[in-house]
Design an enzyme around this catalytic site. Sequence first.
Site, PDB file in Angstrom:
ATOM      1  N   SER A 148       2.106  -7.549   1.868  1.00  0.00           N
ATOM      2  CA  SER A 148       1.111  -6.664   2.463  1.00  0.00           C
ATOM      3  C   SER A 148      -0.050  -6.491   1.489  1.00  0.00           C
ATOM      4  CB  SER A 148       1.763  -5.334   2.862  1.00  0.00           C
ATOM      5  OG  SER A 148       0.892  -4.544   3.649  1.00  0.00           O
ATOM      6  N   ASP A 195       3.125  -8.001  14.086  1.00  0.00           N
ATOM      7  CA  ASP A 195       2.598  -7.150  13.023  1.00  0.00           C
ATOM      8  C   ASP A 195       1.289  -6.511  13.483  1.00  0.00           C
ATOM      9  OD1 ASP A 195       1.753  -5.995  10.631  1.00  0.00           O
ATOM     10  OD2 ASP A 195       2.285  -7.732   9.422  1.00  0.00           O
ATOM     11  N   TYR A 202       0.831  -1.207   0.000  1.00  0.00           N
ATOM     12  CA  TYR A 202       0.000   0.000   0.000  1.00  0.00           C
ATOM     13  C   TYR A 202       0.861   1.251   0.000  1.00  0.00           C
ATOM     14  CZ  TYR A 202      -4.133   2.841   1.047  1.00  0.00           C
ATOM     15  OH  TYR A 202      -5.171   3.755   1.003  1.00  0.00           O
ATOM     16  N   HIS A 255       5.661  -5.800  10.692  1.00  0.00           N
ATOM     17  CA  HIS A 255       5.185  -5.761   9.302  1.00  0.00           C
ATOM     18  C   HIS A 255       6.404  -5.685   8.383  1.00  0.00           C
ATOM     19  CE1 HIS A 255       1.957  -5.489   6.460  1.00  0.00           C
ATOM     20  NE2 HIS A 255       2.443  -4.380   5.926  1.00  0.00           N
TER      21      HIS A 255
END
Length: 318
Positions: free
Chosen positions: A185, A270, A95, A299
Amino acid sequence: MNVITKRKKELEQYMPAATLERDYIDAFWSGMLELSARQPLAVHRERTDSLFPAVRMDKLTYSGHDGTPIHTWFLVPENRQEGSKPPCIITFPGYTGDKGLPERYAVWLLLGYAVLAVDARGQTGETGNYLQDETGAAKGWVSRNLLNKERSYYMALALDVVRAVEAAALQPEIDPGRIAAVGTSQGGGMALLAGALCPNVKAVVANIPNLCHLDYGVLHSTGSLTEVAQYVKRHPDDLDAALDALAHFDIINLAHRIEAPVLMSVGWKDTVCMPETVYAAYNRLTCAKRIYDYPFSGHETGEEHQRKVIRFLQEIFE
């Protein structure tokens, strides 16, 4: 039993119920894929200068279902044996990310694989977004047209994924029977969507993936799903409608459609793609699968995991 073993056992047993009926979700996506297939792909390739000897680098664009030109790199090693066609790795960005520069994909080229590196529409790459806003949205992209699943940002992103696989399969240099979808992700969620929606995908690598157990994510995530939370904070009466729309893109509800082998990773610290969300999707997969746990990672992914990814794809494609 130590606490790490106990945590692992808890995650392996975590399986929240699907939020949509299987027959319904299959019929829904059959209709959406049929509508998308009616739109021309309009693939265009333009040669660019390569920094790597014996690697062809092209800028390849294809048309999203709404006409948005989706920009990619198409990279092909040219020193392969005569008549042989390499596998193709389709990569999707995290993202706010993008396809970057071609040099990012050197490891795949070194392995002899072709690469289609895809932008996410509207984010920080070269790709715009023709999607028209029908309502207000929170800051970012994912809450755009949130309540209208057919016109939502996630729908546009999902169909961009489908059409990326279709564009790759048309390229004469690659073996269309050896296509892998890879991402981290958001990109990991996109790779899982590719596996669920595209029969041509023969392997999926989804590192710390998004788009899993989305109702849990909206409540707990510190990542992109905070935008959905912000939207329903402002419009609390729309919570049920928002969660229903998101459910159409939730891998929990699409896991049964994935037939290709899947490799996933999860960081137990995460806070963006929490381990509960990753395992909720992983535990519903019925295909060949493996997952690597990193109890002390957030993450992120490390070099050791990248080596596992390489070996996974070598097992499938070589």
